[in-house]
Design a protein around this motif. Structure first.
Motif, mmCIF file in Angstrom:
data_model
loop_
_atom_site.group_PDB
_atom_site.id
_atom_site.type_symbol
_atom_site.label_atom_id
_atom_site.label_comp_id
_atom_site.label_asym_id
_atom_site.label_seq_id
_atom_site.Cartn_x
_atom_site.Cartn_y
_atom_site.Cartn_z
ATOM 1 N N VAL A 129 0.838 -1.203 0.000
ATOM 2 C CA VAL A 129 0.000 0.000 0.000
ATOM 3 C C VAL A 129 0.874 1.254 0.000
ATOM 4 O O VAL A 129 0.608 2.217 -0.731
ATOM 5 C CB VAL A 129 -0.962 -0.009 1.216
ATOM 6 C CG1 VAL A 129 -1.701 1.304 1.341
ATOM 7 C CG2 VAL A 129 -1.931 -1.170 1.111
ATOM 8 N N VAL A 130 1.922 1.251 0.799
ATOM 9 C CA VAL A 130 2.817 2.410 0.878
ATOM 10 C C VAL A 130 3.542 2.620 -0.451
ATOM 11 O O VAL A 130 3.673 3.749 -0.933
ATOM 12 C CB VAL A 130 3.816 2.251 2.043
ATOM 13 C CG1 VAL A 130 4.933 3.266 1.969
ATOM 14 C CG2 VAL A 130 3.089 2.371 3.374
ATOM 15 N N ALA A 131 4.004 1.554 -1.066
ATOM 16 C CA ALA A 131 4.715 1.680 -2.338
ATOM 17 C C ALA A 131 3.785 2.122 -3.462
ATOM 18 O O ALA A 131 4.122 3.016 -4.238
ATOM 19 C CB ALA A 131 5.372 0.356 -2.704
ATOM 20 N N GLY A 132 2.622 1.509 -3.542
ATOM 21 C CA GLY A 132 1.711 1.814 -4.643
ATOM 22 C C GLY A 132 0.904 3.081 -4.456
ATOM 23 O O GLY A 132 0.727 3.852 -5.395
ATOM 24 N N GLY A 133 0.432 3.322 -3.235
ATOM 25 C CA GLY A 133 -0.449 4.469 -3.016
ATOM 26 C C GLY A 133 0.264 5.730 -2.590
ATOM 27 O O GLY A 133 -0.105 6.826 -2.995
ATOM 28 N N LEU A 134 1.301 5.585 -1.793
ATOM 29 C CA LEU A 134 2.011 6.765 -1.296
ATOM 30 C C LEU A 134 3.278 7.057 -2.091
ATOM 31 O O LEU A 134 3.862 8.126 -1.946
ATOM 32 C CB LEU A 134 2.368 6.577 0.187
ATOM 33 C CG LEU A 134 1.196 6.463 1.142
ATOM 34 C CD1 LEU A 134 1.689 6.217 2.556
ATOM 35 C CD2 LEU A 134 0.340 7.715 1.096
ATOM 36 N N ARG A 135 3.717 6.086 -2.882
ATOM 37 C CA ARG A 135 4.927 6.226 -3.682
ATOM 38 C C ARG A 135 6.163 6.515 -2.819
ATOM 39 O O ARG A 135 7.024 7.302 -3.181
ATOM 40 C CB ARG A 135 4.775 7.337 -4.731
ATOM 41 C CG ARG A 135 3.557 7.243 -5.591
ATOM 42 C CD ARG A 135 3.834 6.418 -6.825
ATOM 43 N NE ARG A 135 2.782 6.597 -7.823
ATOM 44 C CZ ARG A 135 1.854 5.687 -8.049
ATOM 45 N NH1 ARG A 135 1.826 4.584 -7.338
ATOM 46 N NH2 ARG A 135 0.946 5.863 -8.977
ATOM 47 N N ALA A 137 8.993 4.559 -1.747
ATOM 48 C CA ALA A 137 9.679 3.287 -1.975
ATOM 49 C C ALA A 137 10.562 2.878 -0.799
ATOM 50 O O ALA A 137 10.568 1.712 -0.403
ATOM 51 C CB ALA A 137 10.510 3.363 -3.251
ATOM 52 N N ARG A 138 11.294 3.806 -0.227
ATOM 53 C CA ARG A 138 12.193 3.440 0.881
ATOM 54 C C ARG A 138 11.411 2.942 2.086
ATOM 55 O O ARG A 138 11.782 1.936 2.704
ATOM 56 C CB ARG A 138 13.060 4.631 1.273
ATOM 57 C CG ARG A 138 14.156 4.900 0.282
ATOM 58 C CD ARG A 138 15.081 5.977 0.771
ATOM 59 N NE ARG A 138 16.089 6.247 -0.236
ATOM 60 C CZ ARG A 138 16.606 7.420 -0.468
ATOM 61 N NH1 ARG A 138 16.229 8.457 0.264
ATOM 62 N NH2 ARG A 138 17.518 7.578 -1.388
#
Length: 158
Positions: A129-135, A137-138
């Motif tokens: 969710v963090v990678a896809g929705g918030l962008r 990556a780290r």
């Protein structure tokens, strides 16, 4: 034209807030799901410690006699432990008795890791969710790494 720019900015901010809230809710759900068992493994003062030799298993529970190992613990003819891939008939496990019941949970490092297993899955899901929705990556890699490490450590300990 300025209203179109500000409305798209507001939509983006709303999307980020909603996605962030979903990621936080996933992690909180993992903690909530883990704490039901983890509290007995982590907060052991005053609890009955001992061992159980699993003598029979059903579809959801296994049971066997409880042999106390702490002061104040009493011998029980039969206690129940949740059936999992880590609990096998004929094996003996260190356990802690849940208060006011005949149900036990595994203790020690393996029991603690197993108790926090739902959090490991939640961290992995939140990383997506963090990678896809918030962008971010780290942060997503950190969450995935923590979740993966917890799941791997649990697998190796059990």
């Amino acid at each position: 034209m300025p209203s179109a720019v500000s409305s798209s900015g507001a939509v983006a901010a709303l999307r980020l807030a909603a996605t962030g809230a979903v990621a936080v809710l996933i992690v909180i759900s993992g903690v909530w799901g883990s704490w039901g068992t983890a509290q007995y493994v982590m907060l052991t003062k005053g609890r009955e410690h001992g061992t159980v030799e699993v003598t029979r298993c059903g579809p959801e529970l296994c049971s066997g006699p409880f042999v106390p190992a702490s002061v104040g613990a009493k011998t029980r003819d039969s206690v129940d432990i949740r059936k999992s891939v880590a609990v096998q008939q004929g094996q003996t496990y260190s356990v802690i008795v849940k208060p006011d019941s005949d149900e036990v949970v595994r203790s020690g490092p393996a029991g603690m890791l197993y108790a926090w297993l739902p959090l490991g899955g939640a961290l992995l899901l939140a990383s997506v969710v963090v990678a896809g929705g918030l962008r971010l990556a780290r942060l997503a890699w950190v969450l995935a790494g923590a979740g993966g490490a917890l799941l791997t450590a649990t697998f190796l300990a059990l």
